[in-house]
Design an enzyme around this catalytic site. Structure first.
Site, mmCIF file in Angstrom:
data_model
loop_
_atom_site.group_PDB
_atom_site.id
_atom_site.type_symbol
_atom_site.label_atom_id
_atom_site.label_comp_id
_atom_site.label_asym_id
_atom_site.label_seq_id
_atom_site.Cartn_x
_atom_site.Cartn_y
_atom_site.Cartn_z
ATOM 1 N N SER A 1 0.803 -1.236 0.000
ATOM 2 C CA SER A 1 0.000 0.000 0.000
ATOM 3 C C SER A 1 0.830 1.277 0.000
ATOM 4 C CB SER A 1 -0.928 -0.014 1.204
ATOM 5 O OG SER A 1 -1.638 -1.219 1.200
ATOM 6 N N ARG B 1 7.727 6.514 -3.980
ATOM 7 C CA ARG B 1 8.298 7.080 -2.755
ATOM 8 C C ARG B 1 7.593 6.422 -1.572
ATOM 9 N NH1 ARG B 1 5.026 9.985 -5.236
ATOM 10 N NH2 ARG B 1 2.991 10.271 -4.286
ATOM 11 N N ASP C 1 -3.888 -1.277 -1.690
ATOM 12 C CA ASP C 1 -5.040 -1.584 -0.828
ATOM 13 C C ASP C 1 -6.343 -1.014 -1.376
ATOM 14 O OD1 ASP C 1 -4.123 0.960 -0.223
ATOM 15 O OD2 ASP C 1 -4.107 0.703 1.952
HETATM 16 C C1 BGC Z 1 -0.230 5.245 0.126
HETATM 17 C C2 BGC Z 1 -1.263 4.557 -0.726
HETATM 18 C C3 BGC Z 1 -2.257 3.821 0.131
HETATM 19 C C4 BGC Z 1 -2.820 4.733 1.213
HETATM 20 C C5 BGC Z 1 -3.769 4.012 2.143
HETATM 21 C C6 BGC Z 1 -0.900 6.090 1.202
HETATM 22 O O1 BGC Z 1 0.068 6.622 2.045
HETATM 23 O O2 BGC Z 1 0.605 6.064 -0.651
HETATM 24 O O3 BGC Z 1 -0.648 3.672 -1.636
HETATM 25 O O4 BGC Z 1 -3.295 3.343 -0.669
HETATM 26 O O5 BGC Z 1 -1.778 5.289 1.976
HETATM 27 O O6 BGC Z 1 -3.151 2.930 2.773
#
Ligand code: BGC
Length: 505
Positions: free
Chosen positions: A158, A173, A211
């Site tokens: 995620s 990142r 996610d």
């Molecule tokens: C991430 C995402 C993720 C979201 C929720 C963010 O910090 O960059 O990829 O879907 O958090 O978990």
């Protein structure tokens, strides 16, 4: 007050009558800083729509809009046994998901492993080694002594990853406070697979997923009205289905224009250039002190990781710099520690049912060794409401922007994450903001009346969603639809799916 949405729990009237004038002045000032009125909600939403569109172009914008190669919704009849791995912020979860013949059904067994805090700032080898160890343990425990085919795995990672293929992803990142050297800008899959190989774990990575994409697919599996998947947790983000014809940055792939492609928006990066979001001086500090300043501007105003920190920064400022000097003469040493308060602290303050805010009083005493006066408690309560309300209202702008971009007149939005599930009034405040943005007439028919766009509790995205995406991917490969598949033979090799149907027992 216009634009603040529902304010207090009915059980508590919350009078400010006994709050001294100078403290009241500070409260009013905080209200100005943190309140987002209807006109501003609408302006943010409009800008959001254009940024979503820009992110899909060749030049791109600040919102990454990552194509995921998850192409289309499940039909409810997906079958098979899959592993799902979720690398979250606090836990690592491993699941075995069985999708039976029955439409929309699933069985799941799972184990959770704590993500040691040190891992988040350790080395890449430690991270992948730890994850592979957990997977190995899971398989040894649940399949002791069995002769296993390679098990297909949906890996929920995620963090923003740009994907040329469904089973690969280059980390753009780190977000959510992770800071592991040597991973950003690299494909995360080869070192992960290497760690599995070293341990001889019989797993074939089928899909690397976000996610939000998992949430979208899992929720759509049981509710066909679902068009968007959202996470409001430690981080925040959304995914939705786009037509390939509306994704100019994929034009070179010559995909049929009507074919669907899930887009992981990575909307946390909205307004990184600071043109529309009404940032307070406290938001500026959060950004400056974070491991990635200048990134995730939207997320830093909404996500659970930052809500407690915003609250803390305001209290420290009111103690040190403002004439009122809250907690005067007390040692605020514990409060000075960055990230010492999390969103659950704010939840507890907002949930305090007592007129005299005695639970808040006790919380400040036990967590921060502070003795708060009644007016100071009123301030804490109002501040928590302001921060929580702003987060919910800004979140609604993102949801509204996707609906506007896609011209959805009605939709269900599957949402998950600790803030969505646990923060008091988050859902009601978000729903109220959507009504303001879309100028929906007040609901007739009382409580049972539905809004055209509703944010509803999602199905398990990183378990069932990841398994479904693995299932959809294998099906697609078997049918010879190979867009976004790096090596079709390697994907099926050694798995049940490689065998002819009569051998697949
Ligand atoms: C991430 C995402 C993720 C979201 C929720 C963010 O910090 O960059 O990829 O879907 O958090 O978990």
């Amino acid at each position: 007050m216009v634009g603040l949405g529902p304010r207090r729990q009915p059980s508590r009237k919350g009078s400010m009558a006994d709050v001294p004038k100078d403290l009241l002045r500070e409260i009013r000032h905080l209200e100005e800083l943190f309140t987002i009125d209807t006109a501003k909600l609408k302006a943010i939403t409009e800008h959001f729509v254009s940024e979503l569109t820009k992110g899909l172009t060749e030049e791109g914008g600040s919102i990454p809009m990552n194509p995921t190669w998850c192409m289309g919704f499940p039909n409810g009849y997906e079958t098979g046994t899959f592993l799902a791995l979720d690398m979250g912020g606090t836990n690592l979860r491993v699941c075995e998901v069985i999708l039976p013949e029955e439409k929309g059904e699933f069985d799941i067994i799972q184990s959770k492993y704590r993500m040691p805090e040190e891992l988040k700032t350790g080395t890449a080898d430690e991270l992948w080694g730890y994850i592979a160890d957990c997977l190995q343990q899971f398989i040894e425990y649940h399949h002791e002594g069995e002769e296993l085919d390679q098990l297909p795995l949906g890996f929920t990672f995620s963090y923003p990853a740009s994907q040329d293929y469904i089973d690969h992803g280059v980390l753009q990142r780190w977000t959510k406070g992770f800071d592991i050297d040597g991973v950003e800008g690299k494909d995360v899959v080869p070192p992960f697979e290497e760690a599995l190989k070293e341990r001889g774990v019989p797993i074939r990575l089928t899909a690397l997923i976000n996610d939000t994409t998992g949430t979208l697919i899992a929720s759509a599996y049981t509710d066909t009205e679902v068009k968007i998947g959202c996470i409001f947790g430690t981080g925040c983000n959304a995914a939705y289905m786009e037509n390939c014809g509306s994704i100019p940055k994929l034009a070179h792939m010559n995909l049929p224009p009507d074919t669907l492609m899930a887009i992981n928006c990575e909307w946390g990066a909205f307004d990184n250039e600071h043109v529309i979001l009404p940032r307070t001086p406290y938001d500026v500090v959060i950004d400056k002190e974070s491991p990635r300043p200048g990134q995730q501007a939207f997320e830093k105003m909404i996500a659970g990781l930052y809500l407690g920190e915003l609250f803390r920064l305001v209290l420290v400022d009111l103690h040190d710099n403002k004439e009122i000097h809250i907690f005067e003469g007390q040692d605020i040493g514990t409060l000075r520690k960055p990230y010492s308060l999390d969103a659950s602290f704010l939840s507890a303050v907002e949930d305090d049912p007592f007129e005299n805010l005695s639970e808040t009083h006790d919380l400040l005493a036990s967590k921060l060794s502070l003795r708060a006066t009644k007016p100071e408690l009123e301030l804490c309560r109002r501040l928590a409401e302001l921060i929580g309300t702003r987060a919910a209202r800004l979140s609604a702008c993102g949801v509204a922007a996707i609906c506007k971009k896609k011209d959805y007149k009605t939709a269900h939005v599957g949402a998950d994450g600790s803030v969505f599930n646990k923060y008091p009034h988050f859902k009601a405040r978000g729903a109220q903001a959507l009504r303001e943005i879309f100028d929906w007439e007040p609901k007739k028919g009382g409580k049972s009346a539905r809004d055209p766009v509703e944010i509803v509790a999602a199905e398990d995205g990183s378990g069932v969603g990841a398994a479904l995406i693995a299932a959809l991917t294998i099906k697609r490969v078997q049918e010879g639809q190979l867009a976004g598949i790096k090596n079709a033979d390697a994907m099926l090799k050694g798995t049940k799916a490689e065998k002819k149907p009569e051998e697949q027992v």
